[in-house]
Write a protein that holds these residues in place. Structure first.
Motif, mmCIF file in Angstrom:
data_model
loop_
_atom_site.group_PDB
_atom_site.id
_atom_site.type_symbol
_atom_site.label_atom_id
_atom_site.label_comp_id
_atom_site.label_asym_id
_atom_site.label_seq_id
_atom_site.Cartn_x
_atom_site.Cartn_y
_atom_site.Cartn_z
ATOM 1 N N GLN A 104 2.916 9.960 -6.176
ATOM 2 C CA GLN A 104 2.906 10.255 -5.819
ATOM 3 C C GLN A 104 4.385 11.179 -6.683
ATOM 4 O O GLN A 104 4.765 12.060 -7.703
ATOM 5 C CB GLN A 104 4.091 10.290 -4.624
ATOM 6 N N SER A 123 -6.000 9.462 -5.809
ATOM 7 C CA SER A 123 -5.515 8.775 -5.158
ATOM 8 C C SER A 123 -7.232 7.840 -4.332
ATOM 9 O O SER A 123 -7.761 8.587 -3.511
ATOM 10 C CB SER A 123 -4.824 8.321 -4.125
ATOM 11 N N THR A 139 0.504 -0.998 -0.025
ATOM 12 C CA THR A 139 0.097 0.368 0.096
ATOM 13 C C THR A 139 1.199 1.169 -0.121
ATOM 14 O O THR A 139 0.726 1.864 -0.640
ATOM 15 C CB THR A 139 -0.668 -0.337 1.186
ATOM 16 N N VAL A 179 -6.026 5.419 -0.774
ATOM 17 C CA VAL A 179 -5.371 5.567 0.939
ATOM 18 C C VAL A 179 -5.788 4.962 1.360
ATOM 19 O O VAL A 179 -7.256 4.805 1.796
ATOM 20 C CB VAL A 179 -6.202 7.162 1.521
ATOM 21 N N ASN A 220 1.522 4.314 -3.063
ATOM 22 C CA ASN A 220 1.303 5.725 -2.992
ATOM 23 C C ASN A 220 2.453 6.634 -3.132
ATOM 24 O O ASN A 220 2.613 7.814 -3.796
ATOM 25 C CB ASN A 220 0.553 6.182 -1.300
#
Ligand code: PLP
Length: 391
Positions: free
Chosen positions: A23, A34, A15, A37, A19
């Motif tokens: 980014q 996203s 996870t 989250v 992310n």
């Protein structure tokens, strides 16, 4: 330099990796939304922030006892009395650096090399690596979408061997949002007790249960069977305090002592000022939770209606947390044969970040978080639908 075999076998958190990829694309100027989250999109309550500032101003900046300041341990015990009518004492509790750290300490305290740990799948990403770091063996117990991704006693019995030492239960679940009703939890707890299996009950989303479903917990079972279960909680999700790192364990005092030993030789106490803020969180007010629940319920329905309208999708309607975990393998093809390649395609073509089901032990699925604004949720899901249906 040679990194240890133990660590080489462990996987990095999938996870967090998604992310990071999102980014990276953002840094290249791409507009990325996203839905990967794992945290509420609300602010930490003001009274909690104020309590931290006060602690700084008053110079509450030194080491505290390893398991936490007495008033916070008492407040955690009080939480179980207030919400579940369970009597617990401060020495039944230990404060750790987030629910993740509570779980890690529990595995380290309970597992000997070779011990087997039952983990119903889909599971939260960190359980198997944590078990492996403790030199145990993670035994994955598959469940079906048709059952709402809940394990039955029969499923668990089939995976049990004389080496089974621990069962991990998570309700409400990350990644499925599935929620065990109380009677189901109790049935599993009785079975585990009869088999001499210890339950780690991960209840970090326990406040996020949507009506008509009702709250459920193994803390009531714990009150009468302290040798058989430990309850993990956290302020991260219920109080929008993910970055503050407050995890809690409710356990037999001997198990608490064992965890204190590990924590005392590794991390010591959780940040002293954060502990003061955590006391304020437990004291209340709690109205943020109602606000959040109202939003999450509305968004769950928005997301569920869109996702379940996609042809061939199987999507259990979850009762808790803020995730949906549809089975999307009908859309897999030669070019995108699994959940990871499908997530990459969706990220590249639609600019939407999602987490592949493979990270949670079910490669047919993709995890959607609905902890985002309603309109963003709707438009993002429409874009995902367009990629899947090649519009
Ligand atoms: N357990 C589950 C099921 C989770 O989803 C998470 C966080 O995503 C944790 C534990 C860890 O929570 P914390 O952020 O408090 O460490």
């Amino acid at each position: 330099m040679k990194i240890s075999e133990r660590l080489m076998r462990a996987k990095p958190s999938a996870t967090l990796a998604v992310n990071a990829k999102a980014q990276e694309l953002r840094a290249q100027g791409r507009e990325i939304v996203s839905l990967a989250v794992g945290e509420p999109d609300f602010q930490t309550p003001e009274h909690v922030c104020e309590a931290l500032k006060k602690a700084v101003d008053e110079g509450f900046t030194r080491y505290t006892p390893v398991p936490g300041i007495p008033e916070l341990r008492k407040a955690v015990a009080g939480y179980y009395e207030r919400f579940y009518g369970v009597k617990a004492e401060a020495d039944n509790t230990i404060i750790s650096n987030g629910g993740k750290h509570s779980l890690y300490n529990l595995f380290m305290a309970l597992i000997d090399p070779g011990d087997e740990v039952l983990i119903p799948a889909p599971y939260w990403v960190s359980y198997p690596p944590m078990v492996e770091l403790a030199e145990g063996k993670a035994v994955i117990v598959p469940t079906t979408a048709e059952s709402g991704f809940l394990a039955s006693v029969e499923d668990l019995e089939a995976a049990c061997t004389p080496k089974t030492k621990v069962l991990v239960l998570n309700t409400p679940s990350n990644p499925t949002g599935g929620h065990y009703p109380q009677a189901h939890l109790d049935e599993i707890a009785q079975w585990a007790k009869s088999r001499g299996i210890f339950i780690i009950s991960d209840e970090v989303y326990d406040r996020l249960v949507y009506e008509p479903a009702d709250y459920s917990t193994l803390s009531g079972f714990w009150e009468k069977n302290q040798d058989n279960v430990a309850i993990v909680g956290a302020l991260s999700k219920s109080f929008c305090m993910t970055g503050w790192r407050v995890g809690t364990t409710l356990a037999h005092p001997d198990l608490v002592k064992a965890m204190v030993k590990i924590q005392g030789q590794s991390t010591s106490n959780v940040n002293s000022m954060t502990q003061k803020a955590a006391v304020a969180a437990y004291e209340g007010p709690w109205d943020l939770i109602d606000t959040m629940k109202e939003s999450f319920l509305r968004r769950r329905d928005i997301a569920y209606d869109i996702i379940s309208s996609w042809p061939g999708v199987v999507c259990p309607k979850p009762d808790g947390a803020f995730y949906l975990f549809p089975v999307l393998d009908k859309f897999f093809d030669e070019e995108t044969p699994d959940s990871a390649s499908m997530c990459t395609k969706i990220l590249e073509e639609a600019g939407i970040a999602l987490v592949p089901g493979s990270a949670f032990g079910d490669d047919r699925c993709i995890r959607f978080s609905y902890a985002v604004d309603d309109e963003v949720l709707k438009s993002s899901l429409e874009k995902v639908g367009n990629v899947l249906m090649k519009k």
